[in-house]
Write a protein that holds these residues in place. Structure first.
Motif, PDB file in Angstrom:
ATOM      1  N   ILE B 113       0.850  -1.203   0.000  1.00  0.00           N
ATOM      2  CA  ILE B 113       0.000   0.000   0.000  1.00  0.00           C
ATOM      3  C   ILE B 113       0.876   1.241   0.000  1.00  0.00           C
ATOM      4  CG2 ILE B 113      -1.866   1.217   1.176  1.00  0.00           C
ATOM      5  CD1 ILE B 113      -2.541  -1.682   0.611  1.00  0.00           C
ATOM      6  N   VAL B 114       0.741   2.057  -1.048  1.00  0.00           N
ATOM      7  CA  VAL B 114       1.342   3.389  -1.046  1.00  0.00           C
ATOM      8  C   VAL B 114       0.177   4.362  -0.938  1.00  0.00           C
ATOM      9  CG1 VAL B 114       2.679   5.070  -2.357  1.00  0.00           C
ATOM     10  CG2 VAL B 114       3.357   2.663  -2.337  1.00  0.00           C
ATOM     11  N   VAL B 115       0.167   5.175   0.105  1.00  0.00           N
ATOM     12  CA  VAL B 115      -1.083   5.819   0.505  1.00  0.00           C
ATOM     13  C   VAL B 115      -1.457   7.060  -0.287  1.00  0.00           C
ATOM     14  CG1 VAL B 115      -0.862   4.911   2.850  1.00  0.00           C
ATOM     15  CG2 VAL B 115      -0.047   7.229   2.348  1.00  0.00           C
ATOM     16  N   GLY B 116      -0.481   7.700  -0.944  1.00  0.00           N
ATOM     17  CA  GLY B 116      -0.790   8.953  -1.639  1.00  0.00           C
ATOM     18  C   GLY B 116      -0.486  10.166  -0.763  1.00  0.00           C
ATOM     19  N   GLY B 117      -0.519  11.337  -1.408  1.00  0.00           N
ATOM     20  CA  GLY B 117      -0.051  12.556  -0.752  1.00  0.00           C
ATOM     21  C   GLY B 117      -1.134  13.355  -0.042  1.00  0.00           C
ATOM     22  N   VAL B 118      -0.882  14.627   0.064  1.00  0.00           N
ATOM     23  CA  VAL B 118      -1.778  15.516   0.808  1.00  0.00           C
ATOM     24  C   VAL B 118      -3.040  15.783  -0.021  1.00  0.00           C
ATOM     25  CG1 VAL B 118      -2.033  17.828   1.783  1.00  0.00           C
ATOM     26  CG2 VAL B 118       0.126  16.578   2.065  1.00  0.00           C
ATOM     27  N   GLU B 119      -4.178  15.546   0.586  1.00  0.00           N
ATOM     28  CA  GLU B 119      -5.460  15.736  -0.101  1.00  0.00           C
ATOM     29  C   GLU B 119      -5.601  17.203  -0.539  1.00  0.00           C
ATOM     30  OE1 GLU B 119      -7.386  13.497  -1.086  1.00  0.00           O
ATOM     31  OE2 GLU B 119      -9.374  14.364  -1.393  1.00  0.00           O
ATOM     32  N   GLU B 153       3.373   0.825   3.326  1.00  0.00           N
ATOM     33  CA  GLU B 153       4.772   1.194   3.140  1.00  0.00           C
ATOM     34  C   GLU B 153       4.944   2.693   3.353  1.00  0.00           C
ATOM     35  OE1 GLU B 153       6.489  -0.071  -0.547  1.00  0.00           O
ATOM     36  OE2 GLU B 153       8.429   0.811  -0.081  1.00  0.00           O
ATOM     37  N   PRO B 154       5.623   3.061   4.444  1.00  0.00           N
ATOM     38  CA  PRO B 154       5.944   4.491   4.584  1.00  0.00           C
ATOM     39  C   PRO B 154       6.932   4.872   3.492  1.00  0.00           C
ATOM     40  CG  PRO B 154       7.049   3.221   6.315  1.00  0.00           C
ATOM     41  CD  PRO B 154       6.185   2.255   5.551  1.00  0.00           C
ATOM     42  N   LEU B 155       6.715   6.027   2.888  1.00  0.00           N
ATOM     43  CA  LEU B 155       7.636   6.507   1.858  1.00  0.00           C
ATOM     44  C   LEU B 155       8.447   7.681   2.395  1.00  0.00           C
ATOM     45  CD1 LEU B 155       6.417   4.590  -0.170  1.00  0.00           C
ATOM     46  CD2 LEU B 155       5.974   6.490  -1.716  1.00  0.00           C
ATOM     47  N   HIS B 156       9.608   7.856   1.805  1.00  0.00           N
ATOM     48  CA  HIS B 156      10.503   8.963   2.183  1.00  0.00           C
ATOM     49  C   HIS B 156       9.723  10.281   2.229  1.00  0.00           C
ATOM     50  CE1 HIS B 156      13.847  11.760   2.055  1.00  0.00           C
ATOM     51  NE2 HIS B 156      14.677  10.751   2.278  1.00  0.00           N
ATOM     52  N   PRO B 157      10.014  11.124   3.230  1.00  0.00           N
ATOM     53  CA  PRO B 157       9.278  12.391   3.363  1.00  0.00           C
ATOM     54  C   PRO B 157       9.359  13.293   2.127  1.00  0.00           C
ATOM     55  CG  PRO B 157      10.483  11.915   5.377  1.00  0.00           C
ATOM     56  CD  PRO B 157      10.904  10.870   4.374  1.00  0.00           C
ATOM     57  N   MET B 158      10.276  13.040   1.219  1.00  0.00           N
ATOM     58  CA  MET B 158      10.307  13.881   0.009  1.00  0.00           C
ATOM     59  C   MET B 158       9.107  13.611  -0.890  1.00  0.00           C
ATOM     60  SD  MET B 158      13.495  12.288  -2.135  1.00  0.00           S
ATOM     61  CE  MET B 158      13.457  10.667  -2.886  1.00  0.00           C
ATOM     62  N   TYR B 159       8.390  12.510  -0.635  1.00  0.00           N
ATOM     63  CA  TYR B 159       7.159  12.231  -1.379  1.00  0.00           C
ATOM     64  C   TYR B 159       5.910  12.714  -0.643  1.00  0.00           C
ATOM     65  CZ  TYR B 159      10.340   9.064  -3.856  1.00  0.00           C
ATOM     66  OH  TYR B 159      11.385   8.556  -4.567  1.00  0.00           O
ATOM     67  N   ASP B 162       2.921  14.543  -2.786  1.00  0.00           N
ATOM     68  CA  ASP B 162       2.175  13.931  -3.884  1.00  0.00           C
ATOM     69  C   ASP B 162       1.939  12.428  -3.745  1.00  0.00           C
ATOM     70  OD1 ASP B 162       4.867  13.492  -4.201  1.00  0.00           O
ATOM     71  OD2 ASP B 162       4.997  14.256  -6.261  1.00  0.00           O
ATOM     72  N   ARG B 163       2.910  11.681  -3.185  1.00  0.00           N
ATOM     73  CA  ARG B 163       2.815  10.230  -3.229  1.00  0.00           C
ATOM     74  C   ARG B 163       2.532   9.554  -1.896  1.00  0.00           C
ATOM     75  NH1 ARG B 163       4.657   7.812  -7.876  1.00  0.00           N
ATOM     76  NH2 ARG B 163       5.099   9.381  -9.430  1.00  0.00           N
ATOM     77  N   SER B 164       2.957  10.179  -0.810  1.00  0.00           N
ATOM     78  CA  SER B 164       2.756   9.497   0.471  1.00  0.00           C
ATOM     79  C   SER B 164       2.783  10.449   1.652  1.00  0.00           C
ATOM     80  CB  SER B 164       3.831   8.424   0.677  1.00  0.00           C
ATOM     81  OG  SER B 164       3.707   7.861   1.965  1.00  0.00           O
ATOM     82  N   CYS B 165       1.630  10.639   2.252  1.00  0.00           N
ATOM     83  CA  CYS B 165       1.548  11.428   3.481  1.00  0.00           C
ATOM     84  C   CYS B 165       1.943  10.579   4.687  1.00  0.00           C
ATOM     85  CB  CYS B 165       0.154  12.010   3.651  1.00  0.00           C
ATOM     86  SG  CYS B 165      -1.138  10.761   3.766  1.00  0.00           S
ATOM     87  N   LEU B 166       2.472   9.386   4.426  1.00  0.00           N
ATOM     88  CA  LEU B 166       2.889   8.461   5.491  1.00  0.00           C
ATOM     89  C   LEU B 166       4.418   8.411   5.476  1.00  0.00           C
ATOM     90  CD1 LEU B 166       1.328   6.327   7.388  1.00  0.00           C
ATOM     91  CD2 LEU B 166       2.192   4.636   5.770  1.00  0.00           C
TER      92      LEU B 166
END
Lengths: 285, 285
Positions: B113-119, B153-159, B162-166
């Motif tokens: 699961i890649v959660v996506g970025g800021v709504e 899956e937490p993603l690097h804060p640089m995403y 757009d890609r992950s608020c986690l």
């Protein structure tokens, strides 16, 4: 929480926002012209970068004070560790002391510390952070003698390899705890910490050790690792929430706008950039 | 800690490492040819991406099992929130269920699961994380029925935008705690977490909820936000330290190599990339 709607005297310009305007760079504004532009707009403080001083730190500081603009501090220490740091401990400490001198000559209270990345030949951040602690400890007394506070600035984890092995406010406070000196504190830049859900807790922990609060915004998408910061309001950082946390912790100092933006703000007329900055600060922050 | 020096059966290929080889893309390897190449080298597992399946999930899964290669899982769910997510809750949930179906059809145990970025319209990550929790809760029972585990899956804060608020394992575990389901766990990718000094503590907290461990390396400098990951050993991540922490927490599953590298590894002969991957895994990881 302070109300800036009708009073932006707590606003400070970090000259990076104008593309490090210097004679021969950007729009070519001198330090004095930049100070005048701040004074005209009621911008209360200014932060310079070392290359702008050109051996004229005292004169620039005096000019600012006469214009009624406070010199908040100087950017920045040399990298203390990592691939971009001066070569070897002594070279780092020597340049670190020079940057402290320049801050004092300028009449600035705060020198910002960007620690540098992972030391070549090592893996992960742990060993590099230990080197940072060692090199900080070598200058703390000197900074104290010269009346300069050192503000450790955690940088966004995307700089972890080359520019900063200090990725969070938690890590910065761990170093402050380890060195336990009134001379050492932290700077909180929204660009670097906006994503950190642990921040409210760390701000509370930081308390009066917060020596600086920096504003810009995180753009979506961000297209460059270094030079694509947004003007306040153009990105997704919760600027009011962040300022609220910082002020709840006891911070009542300047809000310093620092925007690296090669393809947008640096291409505009600096006078207009300052006008937008003031308006956004009052409306958004 | 497991010793892979003479046994790399715990190594899994994430097909992204070969540039998502698909008919008409990269070197044009079919899923079957990629499976054969893994089997020939004793690579024990494989992880596909949804676009590679082209409606043939069951057949591809069966082919892998017959070749003696375990289908570890599928990349990935749709973004659940943020600017790149399908439009609206129902569209997200529908596609999420389809991705669960594809994982089950493939015979994979784990959907990443890649959660996506800021709504859009919100600031900071808090509101977006609440939306993530809501949308995860809508599919947990269905995933359980289909025998598919969901690995956040937490993603690097640089995403973050757009890609992950986690951005951290701590955040991922907070969601696991909130939803409290055996179906939900975490994936730990060294690329995203290598900088996090809080990781040892969070790995201990995670325990058996660790469902995946992903390998690559963080290059210095990193020149692209998405497509400049390094082969193990070419960067600054402490790969052994990270694996040690994951295994101390109880993880004994596959080590999945996932390298997005448009200008280096994706330009090489896929067979040779696999050979290097095996060697580095044995020597470095």
């Amino acid at each position: 929480m302070r109300d800036f709607t009708h009073d932006h005297s707590a606003l400070a310009l970090n000259t990076a926002t104008l593309g490090h305007n210097m004679p021969g760079a950007g729009a070519g504004w001198s330090a004095e012209r930049t100070i005048d532009a701040c004074a005209e707009r009621g911008i209360g403080g200014i932060v310079f970068w070392r290359p702008e001083l050109q051996g004229r730190a005292s004169a620039i500081g005096q000019y600012a004070r006469q214009a009624g603009v406070e010199v908040v501090g100087l950017c920045r220490s040399p990298f203390l560790v990592g691939p971009l740091a001066p070569h070897g401990r002594q070279a780092v400490v020597d340049d670190f002391r020079r940057s402290i001198d320049e801050t004092a000559d300028l009449g600035g209270k705060i020198l910002t510390i960007v620690v540098g990345g992972v030391e070549p030949g090592t893996k992960g951040v742990r060993e590099s952070l230990d080197i940072v602690i060692d090199r900080l400890s070598a200058v703390l007394d000197y900074a104290s003698e010269r009346g300069v506070k050192l503000a450790l600035e955690p940088l966004h984890p995307m700089y972890g390899g080359d520019r900063s092995c200090l990725p969070t406010l938690r890590d910065a406070l761990d170093i402050c705890d380890a060195l336990n000196s009134d001379t050492l504190g932290v700077a909180v830049d929204v660009y670097h910490v906006w994503w950190d859900t642990d921040l409210p807790r760390q701000l509370e922990r930081a308390g009066t050790r917060i020596m600086g609060f920096h504003l810009c915004d995180w753009l979506v998408p961000t297209t460059d690792f270094l030079l694509d910061r947004g003007m306040m309001g153009d990105g997704v950082a919760d600027l009011r929430g962040l300022r609220s946390g910082v002020e709840r912790a006891g911070y009542d100092g300047f809000c310093e706008v620092e925007i690296f933006s090669a393809n947008n703000w640096w291409k505009r007329d600096p006078a207009k950039v300052l006008d937008v900055m003031v308006q956004r600060f009052r409306d958004i922050c």
